[in-house]
Design a protein around this motif. Structure first.
Motif, PDB file in Angstrom:
ATOM      1  N   LYS A 173       0.754  -1.138  -0.118  1.00  0.00           N
ATOM      2  CA  LYS A 173       0.154   0.001  -0.107  1.00  0.00           C
ATOM      3  C   LYS A 173       0.826   1.329  -0.012  1.00  0.00           C
ATOM      4  O   LYS A 173       0.339   2.365  -0.254  1.00  0.00           O
ATOM      5  N   GLU A 174       2.165   1.079   0.357  1.00  0.00           N
ATOM      6  CA  GLU A 174       3.039   2.303   0.414  1.00  0.00           C
ATOM      7  C   GLU A 174       3.307   2.947  -0.982  1.00  0.00           C
ATOM      8  O   GLU A 174       3.854   3.849  -1.240  1.00  0.00           O
ATOM      9  N   GLU A 175       2.875   2.264  -1.915  1.00  0.00           N
ATOM     10  CA  GLU A 175       3.221   2.358  -3.348  1.00  0.00           C
ATOM     11  C   GLU A 175       2.666   4.187  -3.646  1.00  0.00           C
ATOM     12  O   GLU A 175       1.440   4.465  -3.205  1.00  0.00           O
ATOM     13  N   ARG A 176       3.427   4.701  -4.339  1.00  0.00           N
ATOM     14  CA  ARG A 176       3.111   6.038  -4.657  1.00  0.00           C
ATOM     15  C   ARG A 176       2.099   6.351  -5.513  1.00  0.00           C
ATOM     16  O   ARG A 176       1.806   5.641  -6.401  1.00  0.00           O
ATOM     17  N   ILE A 214      -7.582  -2.239 -10.839  1.00  0.00           N
ATOM     18  CA  ILE A 214      -7.358  -0.924 -10.646  1.00  0.00           C
ATOM     19  C   ILE A 214      -8.261  -0.102  -9.408  1.00  0.00           C
ATOM     20  O   ILE A 214      -7.715   0.483  -8.715  1.00  0.00           O
ATOM     21  N   ILE A 215      -9.333  -0.827  -9.428  1.00  0.00           N
ATOM     22  CA  ILE A 215     -10.166  -0.046  -8.602  1.00  0.00           C
ATOM     23  C   ILE A 215      -9.482  -0.444  -7.126  1.00  0.00           C
ATOM     24  O   ILE A 215      -9.574   0.307  -6.153  1.00  0.00           O
ATOM     25  N   GLU A 216      -9.124  -1.850  -6.934  1.00  0.00           N
ATOM     26  CA  GLU A 216      -8.455  -2.148  -5.790  1.00  0.00           C
ATOM     27  C   GLU A 216      -7.227  -1.085  -5.388  1.00  0.00           C
ATOM     28  O   GLU A 216      -7.133  -0.837  -4.126  1.00  0.00           O
ATOM     29  N   LEU A 266      -5.151   3.165  -1.890  1.00  0.00           N
ATOM     30  CA  LEU A 266      -4.528   4.786  -1.831  1.00  0.00           C
ATOM     31  C   LEU A 266      -5.458   5.252  -1.054  1.00  0.00           C
ATOM     32  O   LEU A 266      -5.160   6.785  -0.897  1.00  0.00           O
ATOM     33  N   LYS A 267      -6.722   5.156  -0.613  1.00  0.00           N
ATOM     34  CA  LYS A 267      -7.727   5.605   0.016  1.00  0.00           C
ATOM     35  C   LYS A 267      -8.224   6.826  -1.000  1.00  0.00           C
ATOM     36  O   LYS A 267      -8.524   7.889  -0.465  1.00  0.00           O
ATOM     37  N   ILE A 268      -8.628   6.351  -2.183  1.00  0.00           N
ATOM     38  CA  ILE A 268      -9.150   7.298  -3.061  1.00  0.00           C
ATOM     39  C   ILE A 268     -10.374   6.613  -3.651  1.00  0.00           C
ATOM     40  O   ILE A 268     -10.382   5.463  -3.887  1.00  0.00           O
ATOM     41  N   THR A 269     -11.436   7.394  -3.546  1.00  0.00           N
ATOM     42  CA  THR A 269     -12.850   6.684  -4.298  1.00  0.00           C
ATOM     43  C   THR A 269     -12.827   7.203  -5.564  1.00  0.00           C
ATOM     44  O   THR A 269     -12.658   8.174  -5.956  1.00  0.00           O
ATOM     45  N   PRO A 270     -12.710   5.952  -6.607  1.00  0.00           N
ATOM     46  CA  PRO A 270     -12.646   6.243  -7.933  1.00  0.00           C
ATOM     47  C   PRO A 270     -14.050   6.689  -8.288  1.00  0.00           C
ATOM     48  O   PRO A 270     -15.095   6.183  -7.939  1.00  0.00           O
ATOM     49  N   ALA A 271     -14.197   7.700  -8.945  1.00  0.00           N
ATOM     50  CA  ALA A 271     -15.475   8.223  -9.484  1.00  0.00           C
ATOM     51  C   ALA A 271     -15.960   7.543 -10.651  1.00  0.00           C
ATOM     52  O   ALA A 271     -15.163   6.813 -11.080  1.00  0.00           O
ATOM     53  N   LEU A 272     -17.264   7.777 -10.749  1.00  0.00           N
ATOM     54  CA  LEU A 272     -18.153   7.081 -11.709  1.00  0.00           C
ATOM     55  C   LEU A 272     -17.334   7.464 -13.280  1.00  0.00           C
ATOM     56  O   LEU A 272     -17.447   6.575 -14.043  1.00  0.00           O
ATOM     57  N   SER A 273     -17.274   8.665 -13.357  1.00  0.00           N
ATOM     58  CA  SER A 273     -16.596   9.188 -14.516  1.00  0.00           C
ATOM     59  C   SER A 273     -15.656  10.104 -14.491  1.00  0.00           C
ATOM     60  O   SER A 273     -15.647  10.579 -13.286  1.00  0.00           O
ATOM     61  N   PHE A 274     -14.542  10.024 -15.417  1.00  0.00           N
ATOM     62  CA  PHE A 274     -13.423  10.753 -15.134  1.00  0.00           C
ATOM     63  C   PHE A 274     -13.001  11.430 -16.513  1.00  0.00           C
ATOM     64  O   PHE A 274     -13.482  10.989 -17.655  1.00  0.00           O
TER      65      PHE A 274
END
Lengths: 412, 412
Positions: free
Chosen positions: A153-156, A175-177, A182-190
């Motif tokens: 998880k320490e990956e930058r 990717i989602i994992e 990284l404690k980021i919520t992936p948005a539905l669209s980007f």
DNA sequence: AGATGTTTTGTGAAAATCACCAAAAATGAA
DNA sequence: TTCATTTTTGGTGATTTTCACAAAACATCT
């Protein structure tokens, strides 16, 4: 002793540092050993020759972000992750890298680290490559003990972003994992957004930029990274009715603030279309870069275009340009019109271009050309005759537009 | 005796026919020897097994036009003219050709003839190939004596045309010389015209067609040939003010006469753009075939299109289709509109398509859609909103048109 | 200079477009 | 079912665009 027959690295070593020194002795060049996340594990000390990138790595106990990003971008790391063969890396002075050879360390199907050999005075030979492979194999066990203690998880963040930008992560779940790790919520669209600066972005400017991005309320930045003079963002565009308007507003505000607060001007913003599938970040990044490339080729016509979507037919320019290379294609209509222009000293081609630019609006075009609307009408009739073209046929018109622009570009 | 070590063909022969018989004996298959213009020079008689193409060749003392054309088109003859190696030709039942192996006979840099071996029961082996090469070498001297007496000018018109269509003749001077040899004055500018018939063209129909072409006054046919159900013409378009109009008129009359006089209907005419450079006949032919291909893909939209020029943007369809294969590209505007249509049971996409088809003419489009002009206006506003697109921007409009058509094609 | 043909501009009538408004009609949610 | 919203249709009048025609300007050639 015959180094190639016997494996000199079979002998037991106390520490990885000792091991690094031994490789360095055998290959006659400085050695660095990293784990899978480019954290420094060990380095040789017998040889004091080195390059700036190595110094930074040793001081920071990690390969500098800038170097990692570049190695992702130009493909070295992807290659290392695919194959267990040594890879030669050409020197890149911009990031302080001299000629090197790298090899990945594998544990079964997984890369758990890298060995770097810096070619300061000598170039490594085929024999050295074989030795390096043996060294990588020998390093495996030592590294494994450390590896278990490390946390993936320490990956930058930035490296993760580059993996996405280069299309290295292929499975959506994976990717989602990563995002969650990284404690980021992936948005539905980007969308992928790139700001091109006039100069390379310094670390001082980086601070300012990050501050601006963090304090921006309207759009959430999921990931960002810097590539020379480009600031690359992954932006969430959830639950927004008109995302392109929002993106445009966002970029305008950012540029305005950069100018107002920090006096940094002439930033060019570009952005991709909107995607929902995170495997398509590579495509989105490519779209953004395409916009930059087309804006370079057609600065006038794309002056107010910043998004791939708005590029319209210009999206296809590189493709068509490519396919017609060497074909000596010539549009019959344009050829006739050019001949006519030359012979009669007229300017039907220019007339046609303005007319098409103005979306076949006679008044607007006439105004731009400073002629009477009736004159324009007369000329259009002439163009239809001379060029044997039907200007009421959308398909013919479009090709004409395209060929006109291509021709214009090729003349420069 | 070891056939591969010693050359069995070293022995002196009385005639080429005797020589052909000997090869036939060695290789155990029927042999035919032709000169560079595919005229029969000699053939083996020991073996009575054969195929229709060979029978026609022997009876007519020349390879049938149909067979030569086909061999040009699918590349056998070009290969034979490039290399001195044996070439295997797969059987082509349509033209009465069973499996064969061919080899060219060389004198220095020039091909002066061919040897054909028909694989009736057995397939030739690698060893046979080597023997065939030796036979070709041995045939050289015999053939040379005949060759000097032959006149190059006797080369047939149709084969010359196929050489041009396949781009085999690369030097302009060479091409012009050939034309003069054939007593044809090459026009300053030309077009390639293809009539696609419903059925294969029979030799009886061929007579009628040729008669029609010969009696046509307005356009001069320089060369013609037939390829299954296609009639291919090289047409002179000198000194004509509006060549495309003329071509259209020509094709219309031709089709009308074919129908009136001979009851042959459903002929599709297509033609290339106009070229001056005779090296570009290959390109022109390709253009004509492209028109046919696109007409097959978009029968409705290209119903009244017969020339490459008028294809307009459709010229690029195959290219774009190709480049987007696998890319899973999706136009943001269209995506939004489709979603909207589904959700609200509306038909914005169809509306947009008709609107663009009608060259953004509101009245025409409204008529076609059977709605009030105001309704169309309302929908267009909606389309601009939902699709986040500016319908006054020609570039965006064009891409939309293109993507719309591509999507439509891919759905079928 | 004059004849000829091309190009531009001006004029006015017909046609279209556009921005409104208002009223049906259709649709969907409560 | 009602009620609110969206969509369609129709109409009006101001404004623009289109189109045909004619005159003027310009260019070219003898």
């Amino acid at each position: 002793m015959d180094l190639l027959q016997n494996d000199p690295f079979k002998a037991p070593f106390e520490s990885l540092d000792e091991f690094a020194d031994f490789i360095s002795e055998v290959l006659q060049c400085p050695i660095t050993i990293e784990d899978a996340n480019h954290r420094l594990i060990a380095y040789s000390t017998h040889d004091e020759r080195t390059d700036p990138a190595r110094i930074s790595t040793i001081i920071g106990r990690r390969v500098p972000e800038k170097v990692i990003n570049q190695l992702w971008k130009e493909g070295t790391i992807p290659t290392l992750l695919r194959s267990s063969e040594p890879v030669r890396v050409k020197s890149m002075n911009e990031i302080g890298l001299s000629n090197r050879v790298a090899i990945s360390i594998w544990k079964q199907e997984e890369v758990i680290g890298f060995i770097w050999a810096i070619e300061i005075d000598k170039s490594l030979t085929e024999k050295d490559f074989i030795l390096l492979k043996k060294a990588a194999d020998a390093a495996k066990n030592k590294l494994l003990q450390l590896q278990t203690r490390k946390n993936k998880k320490e990956e930058r963040l930035q490296e993760f972003f580059w993996k996405l930008l280069t299309g290295h992560l292929k499975l959506n779940d994976e990717i989602i994992e990563h995002f969650h790790d990284l404690k980021i919520t992936p948005a539905l669209s980007f969308a992928v957004l790139v700001f091109k600066f006039q100069e390379n972005i310094t670390s001082k400017n980086e601070q300012n930029i990050i501050y601006l991005l963090k304090t921006n309320q309207r759009l959430k930045i999921m990931l960002y990274t810097i590539d020379y003079n480009q600031l690359i963002l992954l932006v969430a565009v959830n639950n927004i009715d008109y995302p392109f308007q929002e993106l445009e507003h966002f970029t305008k505000t950012f540029i305005l603030k950069m100018s107002d607060r920090y006096g940094i001007d002439q930033i060019t913003p570009v952005y991709s279309t909107i995607y929902e599938d995170y495997q398509k970040i590579r495509v989105a990044y490519h779209e953004a870069l395409t916009v930059l490339s087309i804006k370079r080729k057609f600065p006038f016509e794309t002056e107010h275009i910043y998004s791939y979507q708005k590029l319209g037919i210009y999206q296809l320019f590189d493709l068509v340009l490519d396919s017609r290379k060497g074909e000596e294609y010539s549009n019959h209509t344009l050829k006739n019109l050019h001949e006519y222009d030359k012979k009669h000293n007229s300017n039907l081609v220019e007339t046609l271009e303005v007319f098409l630019n103005k979306d076949t609006n006679i008044n607007d075009a006439a105004k731009e050309l400073n002629i009477h609307a009736n004159t324009l009408n007369y000329r259009l009739k002439r163009i239809a005759e001379v060029g044997e073209v039907d200007l009421k046929d959308p398909s013919q018109k479009m090709l004409l537009f395209l060929d006109l622009k291509l021709e214009k570009y090729q003349r420069n």
